[in-house]
Write a protein that holds these residues in place. Structure first.
Motif, PDB file in Angstrom:
ATOM      1  N   ILE A  95       6.377  11.445   0.042  1.00 13.23           N
ATOM      2  CA  ILE A  95       5.646  10.511   0.895  1.00 13.23           C
ATOM      3  C   ILE A  95       6.478   9.238   1.047  1.00 13.23           C
ATOM      4  O   ILE A  95       7.031   8.732   0.063  1.00 13.23           O
ATOM      5  CB  ILE A  95       4.274  10.122   0.273  1.00 13.23           C
ATOM      6  N   THR A  96       6.551   8.704   2.268  1.00 15.42           N
ATOM      7  CA  THR A  96       7.177   7.402   2.465  1.00 15.42           C
ATOM      8  C   THR A  96       6.214   6.320   1.971  1.00 15.42           C
ATOM      9  O   THR A  96       4.991   6.513   1.978  1.00 15.42           O
ATOM     10  CB  THR A  96       7.519   7.159   3.950  1.00 15.42           C
ATOM     11  N   LYS A  97       6.769   5.209   1.526  1.00 15.84           N
ATOM     12  CA  LYS A  97       5.945   4.139   0.940  1.00 15.84           C
ATOM     13  C   LYS A  97       4.890   3.596   1.904  1.00 15.84           C
ATOM     14  O   LYS A  97       3.843   3.121   1.473  1.00 15.84           O
ATOM     15  CB  LYS A  97       6.820   2.983   0.438  1.00 15.84           C
ATOM     16  N   ASP A  98       5.141   3.683   3.211  1.00 15.06           N
ATOM     17  CA  ASP A  98       4.204   3.097   4.174  1.00 15.06           C
ATOM     18  C   ASP A  98       3.118   4.059   4.653  1.00 15.06           C
ATOM     19  O   ASP A  98       2.290   3.702   5.488  1.00 15.06           O
ATOM     20  CB  ASP A  98       4.967   2.541   5.378  1.00 15.06           C
ATOM     21  N   ASN A  99       3.076   5.279   4.123  1.00 16.56           N
ATOM     22  CA  ASN A  99       2.100   6.260   4.579  1.00 16.56           C
ATOM     23  C   ASN A  99       0.820   6.148   3.738  1.00 16.56           C
ATOM     24  O   ASN A  99       0.579   6.926   2.819  1.00 16.56           O
ATOM     25  CB  ASN A  99       2.690   7.674   4.500  1.00 16.56           C
ATOM     26  N   ASP A 100       0.013   5.152   4.072  1.00 15.22           N
ATOM     27  CA  ASP A 100      -1.195   4.859   3.297  1.00 15.22           C
ATOM     28  C   ASP A 100      -2.175   6.033   3.262  1.00 15.22           C
ATOM     29  O   ASP A 100      -2.812   6.276   2.230  1.00 15.22           O
ATOM     30  CB  ASP A 100      -1.903   3.620   3.861  1.00 15.22           C
TER      31      ASP A 100
END
Length: 177
Positions: free
Chosen positions: A119-124
């Motif tokens: 998961i990318t850090k910005d994928n809330d």
């Protein structure tokens, strides 16, 4: 009187293994779930055919509203979730967790002691899904940078963090579902 969300939770959702002829509909669903990466239709056909035992579709009245692609990692006791797609019209139903539970309770994943994904850090939305899933099954969630922006993606994509969730024994998983 039921509110709209409560009424939607009463919808009869069918979870099933995909078939090769679901590939185009899977591709359409993923395309409608921005910002997910669109694979080729051919990739979705191959997933639905070759990896059907470790993928799941969610349907309502024959319409595909959810999809998770995954596979057992070779030479590891780990199930890898590649992509989770939930139709915008089906969000808020807990469908992501239902599909994850379906997958980790299958015979094909019974040897998995861990669930892994990136998961990318910005994928809330993905962080929320996997944190909630870990809590639900009583697993621990760890993450670390894995596929890095510059090293693996030539600067073209954000770093993907490897998320690892410990899976309890199969009997406990069936009770959590």
């Amino acid at each position: 009187m039921q509110n709209e969300t409560e009424a939607r939770k009463d919808i009869a959702v069918t979870l099933r293994k995909p078939e090769a002829d679901d590939g185009a509909a899977i591709w359409e669903l993923v395309r409608d779930c921005k910002p997910l990466d669109e694979n080729s239709i051919y990739a979705n056909v191959i997933q639905a055919d070759h990896f059907r035992d470790t993928c799941v579709l969610a349907e309502v009245d024959g319409e595909i509203i959810g999809w998770i692609s995954g596979h057992m990692i070779p030479n590891e006791d780990a199930f890898f979730v590649w992509q989770v797609a939930v139709s915008p019209k089906a969000r808020g139903l807990g469908l992501g967790k239902k599909m994850l539970n379906e997958l980790i309770n299958r015979d094909e994943t019974e040897d998995a002691t861990e669930l892994k994904t990136t998961i990318t850090k910005d994928n809330d939305a993905s962080w929320g899904l996997f944190r909630s899933f870990a809590r639900q099954i009583g697993g621990t969630l760890d993450d670390e940078p894995h596929f890095e922006r510059d090293t693996h993606f030539g600067g073209a994509q954000a770093t993907e963090h490897l998320v690892t969730i410990s899976l309890p024994d199969p009997a406990a998983l069936k009770r959590a579902a």
